[in-house]
Write a protein that holds these residues in place. Sequence first.
Motif, PDB file in Angstrom:
ATOM      1  N   SER A 164       1.870   0.765 -13.276  1.00 13.82           N
ATOM      2  CA  SER A 164       2.752   0.817 -12.114  1.00 13.82           C
ATOM      3  C   SER A 164       2.041   0.343 -10.852  1.00 13.82           C
ATOM      4  CB  SER A 164       3.265   2.245 -11.907  1.00 13.82           C
ATOM      5  OG  SER A 164       4.035   2.648 -12.997  1.00 13.82           O
ATOM      6  N   ILE A 165       0.792   0.763 -10.675  1.00 11.22           N
ATOM      7  CA  ILE A 165       0.034   0.327  -9.507  1.00 11.22           C
ATOM      8  C   ILE A 165      -0.234  -1.173  -9.578  1.00 11.22           C
ATOM      9  CG2 ILE A 165      -2.215   0.495  -8.374  1.00 11.22           C
ATOM     10  CD1 ILE A 165      -2.119   3.510  -8.977  1.00 11.22           C
ATOM     11  N   ALA A 166      -0.557  -1.673 -10.760  1.00 13.36           N
ATOM     12  CA  ALA A 166      -0.793  -3.112 -10.914  1.00 13.36           C
ATOM     13  C   ALA A 166       0.460  -3.903 -10.584  1.00 13.36           C
ATOM     14  CB  ALA A 166      -1.261  -3.421 -12.329  1.00 13.36           C
ATOM     15  N   GLN A 167       1.602  -3.418 -11.018  1.00 12.69           N
ATOM     16  CA  GLN A 167       2.850  -4.108 -10.717  1.00 12.69           C
ATOM     17  C   GLN A 167       3.175  -4.031  -9.230  1.00 12.69           C
ATOM     18  OE1 GLN A 167       6.235  -2.738 -12.931  1.00 12.69           O
ATOM     19  NE2 GLN A 167       7.382  -4.609 -12.520  1.00 12.69           N
ATOM     20  N   ALA A 168       2.895  -2.892  -8.608  1.00 12.49           N
ATOM     21  CA  ALA A 168       3.147  -2.745  -7.174  1.00 12.49           C
ATOM     22  C   ALA A 168       2.260  -3.673  -6.358  1.00 12.49           C
ATOM     23  CB  ALA A 168       2.929  -1.298  -6.749  1.00 12.49           C
ATOM     24  N   LEU A 169       1.070  -3.965  -6.858  1.00  6.48           N
ATOM     25  CA  LEU A 169       0.145  -4.865  -6.165  1.00  6.48           C
ATOM     26  C   LEU A 169       0.332  -6.324  -6.569  1.00  6.48           C
ATOM     27  CD1 LEU A 169      -3.087  -2.690  -6.321  1.00  6.48           C
ATOM     28  CD2 LEU A 169      -1.569  -3.042  -4.361  1.00  6.48           C
ATOM     29  N   ASN A 170       1.393  -6.610  -7.328  1.00  2.93           N
ATOM     30  CA  ASN A 170       1.727  -7.966  -7.781  1.00  2.93           C
ATOM     31  C   ASN A 170       0.617  -8.604  -8.606  1.00  2.93           C
ATOM     32  OD1 ASN A 170       4.275  -7.936  -6.589  1.00  2.93           O
ATOM     33  ND2 ASN A 170       3.420  -8.551  -4.619  1.00  2.93           N
ATOM     34  N   ILE A 171      -0.035  -7.811  -9.427  1.00  2.46           N
ATOM     35  CA  ILE A 171      -1.035  -8.330 -10.350  1.00  2.46           C
ATOM     36  C   ILE A 171      -0.303  -8.747 -11.619  1.00  2.46           C
ATOM     37  CG2 ILE A 171      -3.042  -7.714 -11.754  1.00  2.46           C
ATOM     38  CD1 ILE A 171      -3.775  -5.696  -9.552  1.00  2.46           C
ATOM     39  N   LYS A 172      -0.628  -9.936 -12.115  1.00  3.87           N
ATOM     40  CA  LYS A 172       0.038 -10.427 -13.317  1.00  3.87           C
ATOM     41  C   LYS A 172      -0.389  -9.591 -14.516  1.00  3.87           C
ATOM     42  CE  LYS A 172       1.045 -14.545 -15.993  1.00  3.87           C
ATOM     43  NZ  LYS A 172       1.932 -13.793 -16.799  1.00  3.87           N
ATOM     44  N   MET A 226       0.813  -1.189   0.000  1.00  5.70           N
ATOM     45  CA  MET A 226       0.000   0.000   0.000  1.00  5.70           C
ATOM     46  C   MET A 226       0.863   1.262   0.000  1.00  5.70           C
ATOM     47  SD  MET A 226      -3.051   0.280  -0.314  1.00  5.70           S
ATOM     48  CE  MET A 226      -4.538   1.098   0.003  1.00  5.70           C
ATOM     49  N   VAL A 227       2.018   1.166   0.628  1.00  2.00           N
ATOM     50  CA  VAL A 227       2.945   2.297   0.651  1.00  2.00           C
ATOM     51  C   VAL A 227       3.456   2.562  -0.759  1.00  2.00           C
ATOM     52  CG1 VAL A 227       5.149   3.103   1.561  1.00  2.00           C
ATOM     53  CG2 VAL A 227       3.584   1.848   3.040  1.00  2.00           C
ATOM     54  N   ALA A 228       3.675   1.506  -1.524  1.00  2.00           N
ATOM     55  CA  ALA A 228       4.155   1.667  -2.898  1.00  2.00           C
ATOM     56  C   ALA A 228       3.121   2.401  -3.748  1.00  2.00           C
ATOM     57  CB  ALA A 228       4.476   0.308  -3.502  1.00  2.00           C
ATOM     58  N   VAL A 229       1.858   2.072  -3.565  1.00  2.00           N
ATOM     59  CA  VAL A 229       0.794   2.733  -4.330  1.00  2.00           C
ATOM     60  C   VAL A 229       0.730   4.211  -3.955  1.00  2.00           C
ATOM     61  CG1 VAL A 229      -1.686   2.807  -4.755  1.00  2.00           C
ATOM     62  CG2 VAL A 229      -0.527   0.607  -4.600  1.00  2.00           C
TER      63      VAL A 229
END
Length: 77
Positions: free
Chosen positions: A45-53, A1-4
Motif C-alpha cells: 500500500s505504501i509503495a502504491q501510494a508513493l507511485n512505485i512500480k 506523504m499524507v497518504a502514507v
Amino acid sequence: MVAVAGILVIVAVIIVIDVPPLVRKKLKKELWIFSILLLFGTALSIAQALNIKIPNPLDWITAIYKPLSDMIETLLK
C-alpha cells in the motif's frame, strides 16, 4: 506523504483492534501470520501510494510460459 501517514494510522487501528484478542488467547501462530500479511499489505500500500512500480505477477507467468506457448504454436502450424 499524507497518504502514507493515513495508511500507517489505519494499520495502527487494525493492530489495536485485532492483536489483543490474539495475545489473550495465546494464538502465536495466528499472530505471526497476521503480522506477516499485515506487513506485506502495508508495504504494498505504501509503495502504491508513493507511485512505485509494483511488478504484476501475470508478467512473470507470461515470461515463464511464453517460450512454451511459442513452441507449441510452431508445432501445430
